[in-house]
Design an enzyme around this catalytic site. Structure first.
Site, short mmCIF file in Angstrom:
data_model
loop_
_atom_site.label_atom_id
_atom_site.label_comp_id
_atom_site.label_asym_id
_atom_site.label_seq_id
_atom_site.Cartn_x
_atom_site.Cartn_y
_atom_site.Cartn_z
CE1 TYR A 30 36.16 -35.13 43.42
CE2 TYR A 30 34.81 -35.34 45.39
CZ TYR A 30 35.09 -35.70 44.09
OH TYR A 30 34.31 -36.64 43.45
NE ARG A 49 40.34 -41.20 47.81
CZ ARG A 49 39.11 -41.70 47.94
NH1 ARG A 49 38.82 -42.89 47.44
NH2 ARG A 49 38.17 -41.01 48.57
NE ARG A 97 40.00 -19.27 30.51
CZ ARG A 97 40.48 -20.17 29.65
NH1 ARG A 97 41.61 -19.94 29.03
NH2 ARG A 97 39.83 -21.29 29.43
CG HIS A 99 45.33 -23.80 29.11
ND1 HIS A 99 44.65 -22.68 28.68
CD2 HIS A 99 44.60 -24.86 28.71
CE1 HIS A 99 43.56 -23.05 28.05
NE2 HIS A 99 43.49 -24.38 28.05
CE LYS A 144 36.65 -38.33 46.28
NZ LYS A 144 35.62 -38.95 45.44
CD GLU A 176 35.75 -45.37 39.23
OE1 GLU A 176 35.79 -45.45 40.48
OE2 GLU A 176 36.37 -44.50 38.61
CG LEU A 200 38.62 -42.52 43.59
CD1 LEU A 200 39.49 -41.35 43.17
CD2 LEU A 200 37.43 -42.04 44.38
#
Ligand code: PDD
Length: 286
Positions: A30, A49, A97, A99, A144, A176, A200
């Site tokens: 995101y 980014r 489903r 992986h 992110k 951070e 980040l």
């Protein structure tokens, strides 16, 4: 109004299948982009980014920068506030489903807008409390990712004791915050941990360092030790939604003299001026 997979609609009407890999695995990334006076702030940097995050988890970017820009422009126009913050979520899509990556599945693209309320002056005048905790996240904190469980648990530790942020320490060094970047002022020098896989790469972080460079605020980008954190004159928190905030209590003890310091005051003012310049559409130099 939100955007979901090609359509604009009220958020109440948005539907995502339960087999979306974002829901099943947290398999997505995101971005958060602040919008001032209907202009996205540092859009090119946020989109760069986003590309880095998508590359990091091997999802092909579903849109060119020009397409993203067009979608964001439409969404900004469809929402009420002049100041907004946009969340862009991209997941690996809907599949049975398993992986392993599914083949031939289109990513899910979701964008929402909220009114942007920057921190109130009362809070900036007193500063906020933070705590420290051991950084137990994975080793790709530069991505992110929407899978934020460690960040959620770490930030809740702060909220549980009435603090606003948890500062993370890994092997004796500060990385951070659970949802922000952190700067330390020590002996009059602004210290910033280097951008690497342990944090980040904040867009606000970059703005702060550019402002420091342009206005002769002494700064160093290097590892910051726990000792330097605990003996700091000032601690600053930065993020797209909180901008720059002073941390004036750490683990229940005052930071410096317990009130927001000179470096914060100067950087906060510079940041506000810079924002106004960007909002007016002038050359966005610091
Ligand atoms: N979070 N580090 C982490 C772990 C973050 O979640 C954020 C921002 C930052 C600051 O980055 P930037 O200056 O680009 O916002 C650093 C956003 C606001 C969020 O997840 O809502």
């Amino acid at each position: 109004m939100i955007y979901l997979n090609g359509d604009f609609m009220p958020i109440e009407e948005a539907r995502i299948p339960v087999l979306d890999r974002g829901f099943i695995f947290g398999d997505g990334v995101y971005e958060v982009i602040p919008v001032y006076s209907r202009r996205p702030f540092r859009l090119a940097e946020h989109l760069r980014r986003l590309q880095h995050s998508l590359d990091g988890i091997r999802i092909k970017n579903p849109h060119s920068d020009a397409e993203w820009s067009g979608l964001l422009e439409q969404l900004i126009a469809a929402n009420e506030s002049d100041d907004q913050y946009l969340y862009l979520h991209i997941t690996r899509g809907v599949a049975k489903r398993d992986h392993a990556f599914p083949k031939g599945v289109a990513p899910t693209v979701f964008i929402m807008s909220n009114p942007l309320l920057t921190p109130p002056q009362e809070l900036l005048a007193t500063g906020v409390a933070a705590i420290t905790a051991s950084d137990n996240r994975w080793l790709r904190c530069d991505i992110k990712a929407i899978s934020l469980l460690p960040n959620i648990l770490l930030r809740q530790m702060a909220v549980d004791v009435g603090a606003v942020e948890t500062m993370l320490l890994r092997e004796g060094f500060m990385t951070e915050g659970a949802a922000s970047n952190i700067f330390v002022v020590k002996d009059g020098v602004l210290l910033a941990p280097p951008k690497n896989h342990l944090m980040l790469p904040g867009i606000t972080y970059d703005v702060v360092l550019e402002l420091a460079a342009a206005h002769d605020i002494p700064y160093e980008v290097r590892e910051v030790s726990e000792y330097e954190v605990r003996t700091a004159q000032e601690l600053l928190l930065t993020s797209s939604t909180k901008e720059i905030m002073p941390i004036t209590r750490l683990d229940g003890k005052p930071v410096g003299d317990g009130s927001p310091g000179e470096v914060f005051t100067q950087l906060y003012q510079l940041y506000q001026n810079y924002k106004v310049t960007v909002m007016r559409g002038d050359t966005p130099a610091p």
